[in-house]
Design a protein around this motif. Structure first.
Motif, PDB file in Angstrom:
ATOM      1  N   ASP A  81     -46.220 -17.827 -18.418  1.00  9.88           N
ATOM      2  CA  ASP A  81     -47.464 -18.520 -18.758  1.00  9.88           C
ATOM      3  C   ASP A  81     -47.258 -19.509 -19.897  1.00  9.88           C
ATOM      4  N   GLU A  82     -46.318 -19.205 -20.788  1.00 13.70           N
ATOM      5  CA  GLU A  82     -46.015 -20.140 -21.871  1.00 13.70           C
ATOM      6  C   GLU A  82     -45.297 -21.374 -21.326  1.00 13.70           C
ATOM      7  N   MET A  83     -44.414 -21.185 -20.351  1.00  9.25           N
ATOM      8  CA  MET A  83     -43.759 -22.338 -19.730  1.00  9.25           C
ATOM      9  C   MET A  83     -44.779 -23.207 -19.008  1.00  9.25           C
ATOM     10  N   LEU A  84     -45.792 -22.565 -18.420  1.00  9.98           N
ATOM     11  CA  LEU A  84     -46.880 -23.319 -17.793  1.00  9.98           C
ATOM     12  C   LEU A  84     -47.633 -24.128 -18.840  1.00  9.98           C
ATOM     13  N   ARG A  85     -47.968 -23.493 -19.958  1.00  6.18           N
ATOM     14  CA  ARG A  85     -48.729 -24.165 -21.016  1.00  6.18           C
ATOM     15  C   ARG A  85     -47.971 -25.366 -21.566  1.00  6.18           C
ATOM     16  N   MET A  86     -46.646 -25.261 -21.618  1.00  3.88           N
ATOM     17  CA  MET A  86     -45.826 -26.332 -22.181  1.00  3.88           C
ATOM     18  C   MET A  86     -45.458 -27.392 -21.146  1.00  3.88           C
ATOM     19  N   GLY A  87     -45.954 -27.233 -19.917  1.00  7.62           N
ATOM     20  CA  GLY A  87     -45.735 -28.254 -18.897  1.00  7.62           C
ATOM     21  C   GLY A  87     -44.430 -28.131 -18.142  1.00  7.62           C
ATOM     22  N   PHE A  88     -43.810 -26.941 -18.149  1.00 11.41           N
ATOM     23  CA  PHE A  88     -42.504 -26.761 -17.519  1.00 11.41           C
ATOM     24  C   PHE A  88     -42.578 -26.187 -16.107  1.00 11.41           C
ATOM     25  N   ILE A  89     -43.770 -25.907 -15.602  1.00 13.16           N
ATOM     26  CA  ILE A  89     -43.851 -25.121 -14.373  1.00 13.16           C
ATOM     27  C   ILE A  89     -43.222 -25.847 -13.186  1.00 13.16           C
ATOM     28  N   GLU A  90     -43.352 -27.177 -13.114  1.00 10.61           N
ATOM     29  CA  GLU A  90     -42.718 -27.920 -12.014  1.00 10.61           C
ATOM     30  C   GLU A  90     -41.200 -27.861 -12.134  1.00 10.61           C
ATOM     31  N   ASP A  91     -40.685 -27.899 -13.367  1.00  7.46           N
ATOM     32  CA  ASP A  91     -39.242 -27.765 -13.578  1.00  7.46           C
ATOM     33  C   ASP A  91     -38.767 -26.384 -13.128  1.00  7.46           C
ATOM     34  N   VAL A  92     -39.555 -25.369 -13.455  1.00 13.75           N
ATOM     35  CA  VAL A  92     -39.202 -24.000 -13.067  1.00 13.75           C
ATOM     36  C   VAL A  92     -39.133 -23.886 -11.544  1.00 13.75           C
ATOM     37  N   GLU A  93     -40.116 -24.469 -10.868  1.00 16.40           N
ATOM     38  CA  GLU A  93     -40.121 -24.404  -9.407  1.00 16.40           C
ATOM     39  C   GLU A  93     -38.922 -25.154  -8.825  1.00 16.40           C
ATOM     40  N   TRP A  94     -38.566 -26.280  -9.418  1.00 15.57           N
ATOM     41  CA  TRP A  94     -37.385 -27.028  -8.944  1.00 15.57           C
ATOM     42  C   TRP A  94     -36.126 -26.176  -9.089  1.00 15.57           C
ATOM     43  N   ILE A  95     -36.000 -25.492 -10.222  1.00 12.29           N
ATOM     44  CA  ILE A  95     -34.832 -24.633 -10.447  1.00 12.29           C
ATOM     45  C   ILE A  95     -34.809 -23.495  -9.432  1.00 12.29           C
ATOM     46  N   LEU A  96     -35.964 -22.894  -9.180  1.00 15.17           N
ATOM     47  CA  LEU A  96     -36.028 -21.799  -8.204  1.00 15.17           C
ATOM     48  C   LEU A  96     -35.588 -22.267  -6.816  1.00 15.17           C
ATOM     49  N   GLU A  97     -35.903 -23.508  -6.492  1.00 13.75           N
ATOM     50  CA  GLU A  97     -35.512 -24.045  -5.184  1.00 13.75           C
ATOM     51  C   GLU A  97     -34.000 -24.229  -5.061  1.00 13.75           C
ATOM     52  N   GLN A  98     -33.296 -24.272  -6.190  1.00 13.36           N
ATOM     53  CA  GLN A  98     -31.833 -24.431  -6.163  1.00 13.36           C
ATOM     54  C   GLN A  98     -31.108 -23.088  -6.069  1.00 13.36           C
ATOM     55  N   THR A  99     -31.851 -21.995  -6.140  1.00  9.41           N
ATOM     56  CA  THR A  99     -31.220 -20.674  -6.149  1.00  9.41           C
ATOM     57  C   THR A  99     -31.015 -20.164  -4.727  1.00  9.41           C
ATOM     58  N   PRO A 100     -30.002 -19.327  -4.507  1.00  9.37           N
ATOM     59  CA  PRO A 100     -29.749 -18.800  -3.161  1.00  9.37           C
ATOM     60  C   PRO A 100     -30.870 -17.861  -2.717  1.00  9.37           C
ATOM     61  N   PRO A 101     -31.120 -17.761  -1.425  1.00  7.74           N
ATOM     62  CA  PRO A 101     -32.257 -16.970  -0.932  1.00  7.74           C
ATOM     63  C   PRO A 101     -32.138 -15.479  -1.212  1.00  7.74           C
ATOM     64  N   GLN A 102     -30.919 -14.967  -1.388  1.00  4.19           N
ATOM     65  CA  GLN A 102     -30.757 -13.524  -1.556  1.00  4.19           C
ATOM     66  C   GLN A 102     -30.928 -13.073  -3.007  1.00  4.19           C
ATOM     67  N   ARG A 103     -31.202 -13.996  -3.932  1.00  5.15           N
ATOM     68  CA  ARG A 103     -31.319 -13.613  -5.344  1.00  5.15           C
ATOM     69  C   ARG A 103     -32.594 -12.822  -5.593  1.00  5.15           C
ATOM     70  N   GLN A 104     -32.566 -12.033  -6.654  1.00  3.20           N
ATOM     71  CA  GLN A 104     -33.760 -11.320  -7.089  1.00  3.20           C
ATOM     72  C   GLN A 104     -34.468 -12.159  -8.148  1.00  3.20           C
ATOM     73  N   VAL A 105     -35.791 -12.177  -8.114  1.00  6.26           N
ATOM     74  CA  VAL A 105     -36.574 -12.917  -9.108  1.00  6.26           C
ATOM     75  C   VAL A 105     -37.440 -11.929  -9.881  1.00  6.26           C
ATOM     76  N   ALA A 106     -37.351 -11.988 -11.205  1.00  9.55           N
ATOM     77  CA  ALA A 106     -38.217 -11.179 -12.067  1.00  9.55           C
ATOM     78  C   ALA A 106     -39.063 -12.133 -12.900  1.00  9.55           C
ATOM     79  N   LEU A 107     -40.362 -11.938 -12.887  1.00 14.30           N
ATOM     80  CA  LEU A 107     -41.281 -12.830 -13.591  1.00 14.30           C
ATOM     81  C   LEU A 107     -42.059 -12.024 -14.623  1.00 14.30           C
ATOM     82  N   PHE A 108     -42.000 -12.471 -15.872  1.00 14.58           N
ATOM     83  CA  PHE A 108     -42.725 -11.804 -16.950  1.00 14.58           C
ATOM     84  C   PHE A 108     -43.748 -12.777 -17.528  1.00 14.58           C
TER      85      PHE A 108
END
Length: 228
Positions: A81-108
């Motif tokens: 939520d802090e990354m969202l507040r600072m305007g990074f959420i689109e960057d985060v989504e771009w990074i997630l799109e570069q990750t392999p499909p079998q990876r695990q994602v943990a969101l806090f």
């Protein structure tokens, strides 16, 4: 691991080193803007098990192909939520799109606004939700209030409050280590006895600074959450 700020990236990397101190050959690297690329590139070439970085610098390395995610096992989004507040959420989504499909994602995240829920829905596979309910509450004798103030007027508003309120000692919390020093210096310039306390200080120095407040040698302590 993605974090919203340089300070948090360093703090998390230090925690990884502590937790993995008994693991031979374990290496963690914090990467963030404002630090020279050369040092980061040398460490990446040597190989690391964990990278803790801010979204912008992680994107830089991915675009340069100096950080490869082919064998990524897990990606952690810390303080989403802090990354969202600072305007990074689109960057985060771009990074997630570069990750392999079998990876695990943990969101806090301390809160779950709609954009964070969308990220969870789009990038987490059958996630398990863990909610932590705090059992602590504010001491009853503490009176709470807040003022909505724009960034440009915060110091003037704070000074006005200090002028009209009686106090024996104050702890002010700010977001970053740099802000503790900056605000303490500005308060000193306005005639208040203030000191900064943050994670860059040794434990002994932090304890001495807190003791100064207790003994009323200073009036104001400007702190990150290290004082909590």
């Amino acid at each position: 691991m993605l974090t919203p700020t340089r300070e948090l990236a360093i703090q998390v990397a230090e925690a990884f080193k502590t937790y993995a101190s008994a693991m031979k050959g374990f290496h963690v690297l914090p990467i963030y803007g404002g630090q020279g690329m050369d040092a980061q590139l040398r460490q990446l070439r040597r190989g690391v098990q964990v990278v803790v970085g801010t979204p912008g610098r992680v994107m830089d390395h991915l675009r340069r192909k100096t950080l490869k995610l082919d064998d990524l096992d897990t990606i952690v989004l810390d303080e989403a939520d802090e990354m969202l507040r600072m305007g990074f959420i689109e960057d985060v989504e771009w990074i997630l799109e570069q990750t392999p499909p079998q990876r695990q994602v943990a969101l806090f995240s301390a809160t779950m606004p709609a954009p964070i829920r969308r990220v969870a829905d789009n990038y987490l596979s059958a996630p398990k939700i863990v909610k932590i309910v705090s059992k602590t509450s504010t001491v009853e004798r503490i009176e709470q209030s807040f003022w909505m103030v724009s960034g440009l007027h915060k110091l003037d508003a704070l000074t006005r409050i200090l002028e009209v309120e009686d106090f024996d000692g104050i702890i002010m919390f700010v977001r970053t280590k740099a802000l503790t020093v900056e605000l303490a210096e500005k308060l000193e310039a306005r005639g208040y006895s203030a000191s900064a306390i943050n994670g860059d200080m040794s434990q002994a120095l932090r304890e001495r600074t807190i003791e100064q407040l207790k003994k009323k040698h200073i009036d104001i302590l400007v702190a990150t959450d290290v004082a909590a």
